[in-house]
Design an enzyme around this catalytic site. Structure first.
Site, PDB file in Angstrom:
ATOM      1  N   ARG A 155       0.848  -1.214   0.000  1.00  0.00           N
ATOM      2  CA  ARG A 155       0.000   0.000   0.000  1.00  0.00           C
ATOM      3  C   ARG A 155       0.869   1.243   0.000  1.00  0.00           C
ATOM      4  O   ARG A 155       0.557   2.239  -0.639  1.00  0.00           O
ATOM      5  CB  ARG A 155      -0.941  -0.020   1.203  1.00  0.00           C
ATOM      6  CG  ARG A 155      -2.258  -0.744   0.982  1.00  0.00           C
ATOM      7  CD  ARG A 155      -2.110  -2.124   0.370  1.00  0.00           C
ATOM      8  NE  ARG A 155      -3.363  -2.839   0.261  1.00  0.00           N
ATOM      9  CZ  ARG A 155      -3.809  -3.725   1.165  1.00  0.00           C
ATOM     10  NH1 ARG A 155      -3.068  -4.045   2.215  1.00  0.00           N
ATOM     11  NH2 ARG A 155      -4.969  -4.321   0.992  1.00  0.00           N
ATOM     12  N   ASP A 184       0.027  -6.657  -3.692  1.00  0.00           N
ATOM     13  CA  ASP A 184      -1.378  -6.294  -3.479  1.00  0.00           C
ATOM     14  C   ASP A 184      -1.745  -5.319  -4.580  1.00  0.00           C
ATOM     15  O   ASP A 184      -0.867  -4.864  -5.327  1.00  0.00           O
ATOM     16  CB  ASP A 184      -1.594  -5.668  -2.087  1.00  0.00           C
ATOM     17  CG  ASP A 184      -2.975  -6.008  -1.533  1.00  0.00           C
ATOM     18  OD1 ASP A 184      -3.968  -5.662  -2.186  1.00  0.00           O
ATOM     19  OD2 ASP A 184      -3.056  -6.631  -0.457  1.00  0.00           O
ATOM     20  N   HIS A 261      -6.705  -9.926  -4.363  1.00  0.00           N
ATOM     21  CA  HIS A 261      -5.815  -8.778  -4.101  1.00  0.00           C
ATOM     22  C   HIS A 261      -4.753  -8.674  -5.196  1.00  0.00           C
ATOM     23  O   HIS A 261      -3.595  -8.367  -4.908  1.00  0.00           O
ATOM     24  CB  HIS A 261      -5.146  -8.923  -2.730  1.00  0.00           C
ATOM     25  CG  HIS A 261      -6.047  -8.569  -1.578  1.00  0.00           C
ATOM     26  ND1 HIS A 261      -6.247  -7.289  -1.149  1.00  0.00           N
ATOM     27  CD2 HIS A 261      -6.806  -9.349  -0.779  1.00  0.00           C
ATOM     28  CE1 HIS A 261      -7.087  -7.288  -0.125  1.00  0.00           C
ATOM     29  NE2 HIS A 261      -7.456  -8.538   0.117  1.00  0.00           N
ATOM     30  N   GLU A 317      -9.960 -12.795   1.214  1.00  0.00           N
ATOM     31  CA  GLU A 317     -10.887 -11.834   0.625  1.00  0.00           C
ATOM     32  C   GLU A 317     -11.077 -11.958  -0.890  1.00  0.00           C
ATOM     33  O   GLU A 317     -11.244 -10.949  -1.571  1.00  0.00           O
ATOM     34  CB  GLU A 317     -10.446 -10.401   0.979  1.00  0.00           C
ATOM     35  CG  GLU A 317     -10.478 -10.155   2.471  1.00  0.00           C
ATOM     36  CD  GLU A 317     -10.118  -8.729   2.871  1.00  0.00           C
ATOM     37  OE1 GLU A 317     -10.859  -8.160   3.664  1.00  0.00           O
ATOM     38  OE2 GLU A 317      -9.087  -8.205   2.394  1.00  0.00           O
ATOM     39  N   TRP A 383      -7.040 -14.346  11.219  1.00  0.00           N
ATOM     40  CA  TRP A 383      -7.145 -12.883  11.316  1.00  0.00           C
ATOM     41  C   TRP A 383      -8.559 -12.400  11.571  1.00  0.00           C
ATOM     42  O   TRP A 383      -8.778 -11.374  12.186  1.00  0.00           O
ATOM     43  CB  TRP A 383      -6.570 -12.218  10.054  1.00  0.00           C
ATOM     44  CG  TRP A 383      -7.382 -12.326   8.806  1.00  0.00           C
ATOM     45  CD1 TRP A 383      -7.434 -13.395   7.965  1.00  0.00           C
ATOM     46  CD2 TRP A 383      -8.242 -11.338   8.239  1.00  0.00           C
ATOM     47  NE1 TRP A 383      -8.269 -13.131   6.910  1.00  0.00           N
ATOM     48  CE2 TRP A 383      -8.780 -11.873   7.047  1.00  0.00           C
ATOM     49  CE3 TRP A 383      -8.621 -10.043   8.619  1.00  0.00           C
ATOM     50  CZ2 TRP A 383      -9.675 -11.176   6.238  1.00  0.00           C
ATOM     51  CZ3 TRP A 383      -9.504  -9.340   7.809  1.00  0.00           C
ATOM     52  CH2 TRP A 383     -10.020  -9.908   6.633  1.00  0.00           C
ATOM     53  N   TYR A 408      -4.042  -6.075  14.924  1.00  0.00           N
ATOM     54  CA  TYR A 408      -3.970  -5.215  13.744  1.00  0.00           C
ATOM     55  C   TYR A 408      -3.481  -3.831  14.174  1.00  0.00           C
ATOM     56  O   TYR A 408      -4.241  -2.981  14.641  1.00  0.00           O
ATOM     57  CB  TYR A 408      -5.325  -5.163  13.030  1.00  0.00           C
ATOM     58  CG  TYR A 408      -5.442  -6.255  11.976  1.00  0.00           C
ATOM     59  CD1 TYR A 408      -4.942  -7.533  12.228  1.00  0.00           C
ATOM     60  CD2 TYR A 408      -6.006  -6.016  10.732  1.00  0.00           C
ATOM     61  CE1 TYR A 408      -5.016  -8.533  11.272  1.00  0.00           C
ATOM     62  CE2 TYR A 408      -6.082  -7.017   9.772  1.00  0.00           C
ATOM     63  CZ  TYR A 408      -5.586  -8.268  10.053  1.00  0.00           C
ATOM     64  OH  TYR A 408      -5.654  -9.251   9.099  1.00  0.00           O
TER      65      TYR A 408
HETATM   66  C1  ACM Z   1      -6.515  -9.353   5.817  1.00  0.00           C
HETATM   67  O1  ACM Z   1      -6.550  -8.492   6.717  1.00  0.00           O
HETATM   68  N1  ACM Z   1      -7.201  -9.180   4.700  1.00  0.00           N
HETATM   69  C2  ACM Z   1      -5.740 -10.566   5.970  1.00  0.00           C
END
Ligand code: ACM
Length: 679
Positions: A155, A184, A261, A317, A383, A408
């Site tokens: 990012r 990503d 991603h 995701e 997670w 996190y």
């Molecule tokens: C994540 O936070 N998408 C692993």
């Protein structure tokens, strides 16, 4: 012992949170056991070290010692500090060590180089923080084998020198894994010789910050363009990072995201997506053999560069939205007898696992790799809470715990108005420290599969190295102690004092830790419960305006429990509504004189949480005929801030029932409130 009167009763076996027990050692993480006196062995300005070990260990440790103590010399025997490989230690972990100190000097022993390295960290911290090594004995080993930090370098890109700088700090606190989130949508960050477009194009974008890029078309630009922002590690950079980390007993774990991603890959190489259109897809086409050719080629180069046992393959995701209509994906599902898209993802992960295993390595994936069937040898990184870890452990797989609510570190660590913008949430040092990676519901057998713990720093809102360090320190030190020290030796008040020392040390060394000493703390309302007329009374929610199951807090009693939420909508105290606004009736059980009704709302626009656009408060004695006490119309103004606002009425009335209604703005989004206070 000459100075018996100074002998401190610091015998281990004391359990529970003990400031006193730990006050003799100002180091992080807290060792498992020690017996010390308040006498210090002070190190000479030009100290001597001996290393009794094989040649490779000798050479590695000597090089490290010289980097920390430039005036040190290495001698054959004895010396001020003697580091000795010995099989006669009392520990089961090869990372364990024993340090014994008296007037003759310091002797550290361990069965491995890693243990001696950790003994050195203990000694180094004592020398800096205490002015010397206390006489006595420390017997120490880690609770968990895996103690990690994840750095999101996609990012925002953080260069080689930054990573190397962090390795020094992480090693000091006995963190032994650095997981690099290398790929990503926001940028591919590792040179892959076979696919040059990944770094000529997919590593660069026209906006300096993730936020500008995300909100303005999310495009990539050619390397070297005037407006190109981003970067990547060359393969030489990676070799340098890996070698530097290895000498500090940190394994670098690379993450290559799949199947999702991956917008940056699928724009550089659109033929790997289902529709072959750039800028349209986040997920690889799992039906296309070219996808496997690409992933295996990339992984082959990655495996060559990183000697780690684990290769992280992402897995989180996936939208899977193009797979149901993609002819190749559908063909694959038919041929392989896969009943849904989850099984299609699992097909990819299992096939990649076979490939990675064939190279002598293991895969780790985010907990979505459980969906559709877990690959036979995979380790799961939990997670989305602890459920993924529990499911993996029950299935006999290793789990690394990094639940968002504790691990996190991209969330705010203090009052949001005192800090630069973050992704949201509120995760102060104390909460990170309170985490126990072995959930209470685990049996002893299941607990054996908990391999460790990791703090994750996602970088969407972390554009600079200074900001990244502020997010990491001192919270990663709490992860270090969670991962190393048994719960019996942990104590937050004592840890906080040690963290304050560590913050000063890190500042002196040129890091930019969070200013812990000036911590503001939680939302003041959240500190104390409040008394009011509605406490414990029945609340009836309109069927058209239910609270959301994911943000139910204490369910039907939560709005009248006297407890206010903190800075974070996700703290289990704030209640969230997404459909139909809020419409509740509180029954005070009898006609009651009332002078005020009020509720607080939160607004934070990133996760789409807004103030209400209208609040109506009414009163009744029969729950049929209501008298409107107030109607408040509010203009919802979007901004970057986290704000709180009360919507209420003051006056004089007499009623048994109070109805509180709040409407969402025309754009929709969430409403969050924590308490309806009636006085
Ligand atoms: C994540 O936070 N998408 C692993």
């Amino acid at each position: 012992m000459k100075n018996n009167i100074f002998l401190l009763a610091l015998i281990l076996l004391i359990t529970g949170c003990s400031q006193e027990r730990n006050s003799a050692l100002n180091i992080i993480p807290m060792p498992q056991s020690y017996q010390l006196q308040n006498k210090l062995y002070k190190l000479a300005p030009s100290p001597t070290f001996s290393i009794i070990a094989d040649e490779a260990t000798k050479s590695n440790l000597a090089e490290y010692i010289k980097s920390v103590y430039p005036a040190a010399s290495i001698v054959e025997n004895g010396g001020n500090i003697s580091l000795q490989i010995s099989d006669a230690t009392e520990q089961t972990s090869p990372e364990g060590y024993i340090v014994t100190t008296n007037e003759d000097g310091i002797i550290a022993s361990s069965s491995s180089e890693a243990g001696l390295f950790y003994a050195l960290q203990t000694i180094n911290q004592c020398i800096v923080n205490e002015g010397g090594m206390p006489y006595g004995r420390i017997v120490d080993e880690p609770r968990f084998a895996y103690r990690g930090m994840m750095l999101d370098v996609s990012r925002h890109f953080f260069d080689k020198d930054f990573v190397i700088k962090q390795i020094d700090a992480l090693a000091r606190y006995k963190i032994n894994r650095l997981h690099l989130h290398l790929t990503d949508a926001a940028g591919w960050r590792i040179e892959i010789k076979k696919y040059p477009r990944l770094t000529q194009f997919a590593a660069w974008r026209g906006a300096a910050t993730w936020k500008e890029w995300w909100n303005n078309g999310r495009e990539y630009v050619e390397e070297g363009s005037a407006n190109a922002h981003g970067g990547y590690y060359t393969q030489d950079d990676i070799r340098e990072i890996v070698a530097y980390a290895q000498k500090r007993h940190i394994t670098i774990i690379p993450e290559i995201e799949m199947p999702a991603h991956s917008e940056e890959v699928l724009t550089a190489y659109p033929e790997l997506s289902c529709t072959h259109e750039p800028y349209k897809q986040a997920d690889f086409c799992v039906g296309n053999e070219k996808t496997f050719e690409f992933l295996e080629n990339v992984l082959s180069e990655v495996i060559e560069l990183f000697p780690s046992e684990y290769i992280h393959i992402g897995g989180d995701e996936a939208e899977k939205k193009s797979w149901p209509t993609c002819p190749l994906c559908q063909k694959r599902m038919k041929e392989e007898g896969l009943k849904d898209v989850d099984e299609l993802q699992s097909y990819l992960i299992q096939r990649i696992e076979k490939f990675v295993n064939s190279k002598g390595r293991q895969i780790i994936g985010w907990d979505e790799i459980l969906d559709g069937g877990l690959a036979p040898n995979a380790t799961v990184m939990s997670w989305r809470g602890t459920e993924g870890g529990l499911a993996a452990a029950k299935a006999g797989h290793k789990a690394i715990m990094s639940p968002g609510t504790f691990c996190y570190l991209d969330q705010y660590q203090d009052a949001p108005h005192t800090l630069p913008e973050a992704i949201g949430g509120y995760l102060p040092l104390k909460k990170v420290y309170s985490y126990d990676p072995i959930p209470q519901e685990f049996s002893e057998e299941e607990a054996k599969f908990i391999h460790g713990v990791q703090g994750n720093i996602w970088a969407e809102y972390i554009p600079t190295p200074e900001h990244m360090e502020m997010m990491a320190y001192p919270r990663i030190l709490a992860i270090a102690e969670v991962g190393w020290s048994n719960p019996e030796v942990k104590c937050y008040d004592n840890f906080r004092n040690r963290a304050l020392t560590a913050v000063e040390y890190l500042k002196e060394k040129g890091y930019n830790p969070f200013d812990l000493v000036n911590e503001t703390g939680n939302r003041p309302e959240a500190e104390y419960p409040v008394e009011h007329l509605a406490i414990g009374k029945k609340v009836t929610y309109s069927e058209d305006a239910p609270y959301h199951d994911g943000y139910a807090a204490g369910k039907d009693t939560t709005l009248v429990d006297g407890i206010f939420g903190g800075w974070n909508n996700n703290d289990g105290i704030w209640q969230g509504f997404i459909k139909g606004g809020i419409d509740v009736v509180i029954d005070l059980e009898k006609e009651t004189p009332i002078t005020s009704v009020s509720a607080a709302f939160m607004q934070i626009c990133n996760p789409w949480i807004f103030m209400p656009c209208e609040v109506t408060i009414s009163a009744s004695n029969d729950n049929k005929e209501y008298k409107e006490l107030t109607k408040i119309v509010h203009e919802v103004v979007k901004d970057d801030a986290l704000t709180f606002k009360h919507f209420g009425w003051e006056g004089e009335t007499q009623a048994r029932y109070i109805r509180y209604q709040a409407k969402s703005s025309s754009e929709g989004g969430w409403l969050f409130t924590d308490e309806i206070v009636i006085k």
